[in-house]
Scaffold this motif. Structure first.
Motif, PDB file in Angstrom:
ATOM      1  N   SER A  91       0.838  -1.200   0.000  1.00 61.70           N
ATOM      2  CA  SER A  91       0.000   0.000   0.000  1.00 61.70           C
ATOM      3  C   SER A  91       0.867   1.243   0.000  1.00 61.70           C
ATOM      4  O   SER A  91       1.952   1.260   0.597  1.00 61.70           O
ATOM      5  N   GLU A  92       0.343   2.279  -0.635  1.00 68.94           N
ATOM      6  CA  GLU A  92       1.047   3.562  -0.619  1.00 68.94           C
ATOM      7  C   GLU A  92       1.291   4.025   0.808  1.00 68.94           C
ATOM      8  O   GLU A  92       2.249   4.738   1.079  1.00 68.94           O
ATOM      9  N   GLU A  93       0.435   3.621   1.707  1.00 70.33           N
ATOM     10  CA  GLU A  93       0.532   4.120   3.082  1.00 70.33           C
ATOM     11  C   GLU A  93       1.315   3.218   4.022  1.00 70.33           C
ATOM     12  O   GLU A  93       1.328   3.453   5.228  1.00 70.33           O
ATOM     13  N   PHE A 109      -2.250  -1.511  -3.583  1.00 72.62           N
ATOM     14  CA  PHE A 109      -3.340  -0.536  -3.645  1.00 72.62           C
ATOM     15  C   PHE A 109      -2.917   0.831  -3.145  1.00 72.62           C
ATOM     16  O   PHE A 109      -1.984   0.969  -2.360  1.00 72.62           O
ATOM     17  N   ASP A 110      -3.635   1.798  -3.647  1.00 66.34           N
ATOM     18  CA  ASP A 110      -3.527   3.175  -3.143  1.00 66.34           C
ATOM     19  C   ASP A 110      -4.908   3.459  -2.564  1.00 66.34           C
ATOM     20  O   ASP A 110      -5.884   3.584  -3.303  1.00 66.34           O
ATOM     21  N   PRO A 111      -5.025   3.502  -1.229  1.00 64.05           N
ATOM     22  CA  PRO A 111      -6.370   3.591  -0.634  1.00 64.05           C
ATOM     23  C   PRO A 111      -7.126   4.852  -1.022  1.00 64.05           C
ATOM     24  O   PRO A 111      -8.325   4.816  -1.275  1.00 64.05           O
ATOM     25  N   VAL A 112      -6.412   5.989  -1.034  1.00 63.65           N
ATOM     26  CA  VAL A 112      -7.053   7.251  -1.450  1.00 63.65           C
ATOM     27  C   VAL A 112      -6.099   7.957  -2.409  1.00 63.65           C
ATOM     28  O   VAL A 112      -5.189   8.659  -1.994  1.00 63.65           O
ATOM     29  N   ASP A 113      -6.307   7.719  -3.682  1.00 63.77           N
ATOM     30  CA  ASP A 113      -5.472   8.399  -4.667  1.00 63.77           C
ATOM     31  C   ASP A 113      -6.029   9.799  -4.917  1.00 63.77           C
ATOM     32  O   ASP A 113      -7.245   9.981  -4.955  1.00 63.77           O
ATOM     33  N   GLY A 114      -5.118  10.742  -5.088  1.00 61.12           N
ATOM     34  CA  GLY A 114      -5.560  12.125  -5.318  1.00 61.12           C
ATOM     35  C   GLY A 114      -5.849  12.826  -4.011  1.00 61.12           C
ATOM     36  O   GLY A 114      -6.671  13.747  -3.957  1.00 61.12           O
ATOM     37  N   SER A 115      -5.169  12.416  -2.931  1.00 63.89           N
ATOM     38  CA  SER A 115      -5.586  12.905  -1.617  1.00 63.89           C
ATOM     39  C   SER A 115      -5.346  14.402  -1.415  1.00 63.89           C
ATOM     40  O   SER A 115      -5.877  14.963  -0.467  1.00 63.89           O
ATOM     41  N   LEU A 256       4.536   9.211  -9.953  1.00 65.22           N
ATOM     42  CA  LEU A 256       3.570   8.139  -9.687  1.00 65.22           C
ATOM     43  C   LEU A 256       4.256   6.803  -9.432  1.00 65.22           C
ATOM     44  O   LEU A 256       5.323   6.518  -9.973  1.00 65.22           O
ATOM     45  N   ARG A 257       3.617   5.995  -8.620  1.00 64.62           N
ATOM     46  CA  ARG A 257       4.175   4.715  -8.214  1.00 64.62           C
ATOM     47  C   ARG A 257       3.738   3.617  -9.178  1.00 64.62           C
ATOM     48  O   ARG A 257       2.569   3.543  -9.585  1.00 64.62           O
ATOM     49  N   LEU A 258       4.728   2.774  -9.526  1.00 63.30           N
ATOM     50  CA  LEU A 258       4.483   1.731 -10.519  1.00 63.30           C
ATOM     51  C   LEU A 258       3.420   0.739 -10.062  1.00 63.30           C
ATOM     52  O   LEU A 258       2.480   0.430 -10.806  1.00 63.30           O
ATOM     53  N   TYR A 260       0.973   0.482  -7.729  1.00 60.15           N
ATOM     54  CA  TYR A 260      -0.454   0.672  -7.411  1.00 60.15           C
ATOM     55  C   TYR A 260      -1.036   1.919  -8.076  1.00 60.15           C
ATOM     56  O   TYR A 260      -2.155   2.314  -7.757  1.00 60.15           O
ATOM     57  N   GLU A 261      -0.273   2.554  -8.965  1.00 60.70           N
ATOM     58  CA  GLU A 261      -0.846   3.657  -9.737  1.00 60.70           C
ATOM     59  C   GLU A 261      -0.645   3.383 -11.231  1.00 60.70           C
ATOM     60  O   GLU A 261      -1.613   3.189 -11.975  1.00 60.70           O
ATOM     61  N   ALA A 262       0.624   3.331 -11.670  1.00 57.69           N
ATOM     62  CA  ALA A 262       0.869   3.208 -13.117  1.00 57.69           C
ATOM     63  C   ALA A 262       0.459   1.839 -13.678  1.00 57.69           C
ATOM     64  O   ALA A 262      -0.213   1.768 -14.718  1.00 57.69           O
TER      65      ALA A 262
HETATM   66 MG    MG Z   1      -1.899   7.858  -5.422  1.00 56.78          MG
END
Ligand code: MG
Ligand code: AHM
Length: 317
Positions: A91-93, A109-115, A256-258, A260-262
């Motif tokens: 996770s991103e977090e 996963f990215d739980p809240v993208d665009g935070s 951006l992270r490969l 869980y985003e890209a």
């Molecule tokens: Mg994100």
């Protein structure tokens, strides 16, 4: 884009897939969808229940952590662990991948993208990528499913095209869009224009070209940038065009992270007939070496992404 006439729920859709693990995958996707609903409810009331603002800490990537980032991370993690079908979570977090079982899917996963949009009531969403476990560092081409949910829509691919599911009054995600196809070419570009001075010359020339007036080639393109990948990608998926978060001066790998985003967005883009590239290589082919690795991202309509690559390579004037 086809608006579907036969309603099918998200769960039934995944179970009907040709994959041999369709039933297991349906459980994991269903738990992600439930987590998405919980997050959407919390977001709707965030300003009333003290859930806006930051925790005062920074994450492993040096970014300020919002209260909702952490809260949503716990919700997604708990939902995935409950399935008993997941071996590892990235996770991103979380600084490190979390091992939860010896076997099962690897879910990034990215739980809240665009935070950065949270405190202004902007669009955010959860991005997920499911690979066979237990190795958390696998190429995008190994993904068995990927998707995201901005607000109350879930966009999903199982490698059999891209479909979207909308939350109905009864709390079920029902297919609202089937076999989404990205137009081969679009009319908008999406990039953080304030960073122009940090881009390499090829990207600058490409964006300048998009701004020129030439009705025969549909220019100038319109500019649209929410600053939330889920929102900007969703528009690009439906209407075509190109989203860019390129390499920047002092940040050669972009933002951006490969994992869980890209990669999940690349899987969706390709399944919808689009393309995703670093500008020099296909995103789906990159083998991650670290869980939070960053990559430049150019994603969207196939012809738009290809032209951007040509500019980076110095082939287009
Ligand atoms: Mg994100
Ligand atoms: P986040 O996961 O911390 O929200 O960061 C990712 C976001 C993307 O959703 C968005 O496209 C990009 O960062 C915006 O960055 P910037 O504010 O630099 O334009």
């Amino acid at each position: 884009m086809k608006m579907t006439s036969s309603p099918i729920t998200l769960d039934a859709y995944v179970r009907a897939s040709r994959r041999s693990d369709a039933d297991s995958l349906a459980v994991v996707v269903d738990h992600l969808a439930e987590a998405g609903k919980t997050i959407a409810q919390q977001l709707a009331q965030a300003a009333l229940i003290g859930q806006l603002g930051t925790t005062g800490t920074t994450n492993v990537q040096g970014e300020s952590v919002k209260k909702l980032d952490l809260w949503a991370n716990e919700v997604v993690m708990a939902a995935l662990e409950e399935t008993g079908l997941v071996s590892v979570l990235v996770s991103e977090e979380m600084d490190e991948p979390r091992r939860v079982a010896p076997a099962g899917y690897a879910v990034c996963f990215d739980p809240v993208d665009g935070s950065s949009n949270l405190d202004v009531n902007g669009i955010v969403g959860t991005i997920f990528s499911i690979r066979p476990g237990p190795d958390p560092l696998q190429r995008g081409t190994n993904q068995v499913a990927a998707g995201y949910g901005p607000s109350t829509v879930i966009v999903l691919t199982l490698g059999e095209g891209v479909d979207a599911f909308t939350l109905d009054d009864g709390g079920r995600f029902v297919r609202s869009h089937s076999c989404l196809r990205m137009p081969a070419r679009g009319r908008t570009f999406s990039v953080n224009d304030g960073h122009t001075a940090k881009w390499e010359p090829g990207i600058r020339r490409y964006i300048d070209w998009l701004r020129e007036i030439d009705s025969a080639s549909g220019r100038p393109y319109g500019a649209r940038y929410v600053g939330s990948l889920v929102a900007d990608f969703h528009r690009t998926l439906l209407e075509g065009g190109v989203y860019l978060y390129p390499a920047e001066m002092g940040r050669a790998s972009g933002k951006l992270r490969l994992q869980y985003e890209a990669a999940p967005m690349a899987f969706l883009a390709e399944q919808a007939g689009g393309r995703a590239s670093t500008g020099r290589e296909r995103i789906m082919n990159i083998r991650p070496t670290t869980p939070h690795q960053r990559v430049p991202l150019l994603i969207g309509s196939a012809e738009d992404v290809s032209l951007a690559e040509s500019y980076i390579a110095g082939r287009a004037a």
